[in-house]
Scaffold this active site. Structure first.
Site, PDB file in Angstrom:
ATOM      1  N   SER A 225      18.671  15.586  38.848  1.00 29.69           N
ATOM      2  CA  SER A 225      19.405  17.050  39.760  1.00 29.69           C
ATOM      3  C   SER A 225      18.713  18.012  40.979  1.00 29.69           C
ATOM      4  O   SER A 225      18.170  17.395  42.168  1.00 29.69           O
ATOM      5  CB  SER A 225      20.081  17.522  38.994  1.00 29.69           C
ATOM      6  OG  SER A 225      20.718  18.733  39.270  1.00 29.69           O
TER       7      SER A 225
ATOM      8  N   HIS B 128      23.554  13.464  41.903  1.00 31.29           N
ATOM      9  CA  HIS B 128      25.113  13.925  41.618  1.00 31.29           C
ATOM     10  C   HIS B 128      25.346  15.372  42.536  1.00 31.29           C
ATOM     11  O   HIS B 128      24.426  15.732  42.677  1.00 31.29           O
ATOM     12  CB  HIS B 128      25.115  13.912  40.143  1.00 31.29           C
ATOM     13  CG  HIS B 128      24.721  15.207  39.214  1.00 31.29           C
ATOM     14  ND1 HIS B 128      24.441  16.408  39.759  1.00 31.29           N
ATOM     15  CD2 HIS B 128      23.481  15.181  38.584  1.00 31.29           C
ATOM     16  CE1 HIS B 128      24.117  17.147  38.879  1.00 31.29           C
ATOM     17  NE2 HIS B 128      22.922  16.630  38.587  1.00 31.29           N
TER      18      HIS B 128
END
Length: 235
Positions: free
Chosen positions: A122, A145
């Site tokens: 992330s 993501h």
């Protein structure tokens, strides 16, 4: 006199060791200066969740950005520090805090090298690529993501555009500090075939290098060797 000098030296060594242990325990930071060339390298660890404006649960392992940002400012201001080694094993965390740390690392005037161990997920991705040169161990993974939203979310077009802007800030930073394009990053972010009940892509060590996200597969030996080389080049 010799006996007294030896005792003084021993006491100084113990005090130095105590300071190092305290730095590691409190903030995961320590000075590495026992190498052959006596290069003074600052070690910074990004571990667990990157904590931002709100405190994470007490049982969570966290890296607090209010600790990291002043430390990076001290590193930049210290004429004796010659390089920075960043070790990352993070699940991600607060976007604003992660980007702030990444921007600080990228703006340092001394050579920097990052090493991803375990995971650089992330918002850990921008921090990993913010260094002058990046490494990842073969078994480590990086998850890419879309931006997440916690708490209350107002379902209007303005909210969606704001999320797009935040995501664009992240992909722009990553692409400008690595060899991966912004378009390819967005493709990986929106992949629906890899993660169960989620959108995004998990890249293992060699895959992260092939995608141009990370510079090289390697461990602590390679990371320190590269950092010493960058320091020599900067002399």
């Amino acid at each position: 006199m010799e006996e007294k000098e030896k005792k003084d030296e021993k006491r100084e060594e113990l005090e130095t060791e105590d300071i190092r242990n305290s730095q590691i325990e409190e903030m995961g930071q320590v000075i590495l200066d026992g190498n052959k060339k006596k290069r003074k390298v600052e070690l910074l660890t990004i571990i667990g969740e990157v904590e931002g404006h709100e405190s994470a649960p007490s049982h969570s392992k966290t890296t607090k950005y209010e600790h990291v940002l002043p430390k990076l400012a001290i590193v930049e201001d210290d004429n004796e520090v010659e390089g920075l080694l960043i070790l990352l094993n993070t699940v991600g965390g607060d976007v604003e805090a992660g980007l702030a740390i990444a921007e600080m690392i990228a703006s340092l005037s001394i050579p920097t090298v990052s090493l991803v161990l375990g995971g650089g997920h992330s918002i850990g991705v921008p921090m990993a690529v913010s260094a002058d040169y990046s490494f990842i161990v073969p078994s480590a993974t990086m998850v890419i993501h879309p931006v997440r939203q916690n708490g209350m979310f107002i379902g209007v077009a303005q909210s969606y555009r704001n999320m797009e802007k935040i995501q664009d800030r992240i992909t722009t930073f990553i692409s400008s500090h690595s060899e991966i394009s912004q378009e390819r990053l967005e493709e990986l972010m929106l992949d629906t075939t890899q993660l169960v009940k989620d959108v995004g892509t998990m890249l293992e060590g060699e895959e992260a290098v092939k995608e141009g996200l990370i510079d090289e597969v390697g461990g602590i030996r390679e990371a320190l060797s590269k950092l010493y080389s960058l320091i020599d080049d900067a002399q």
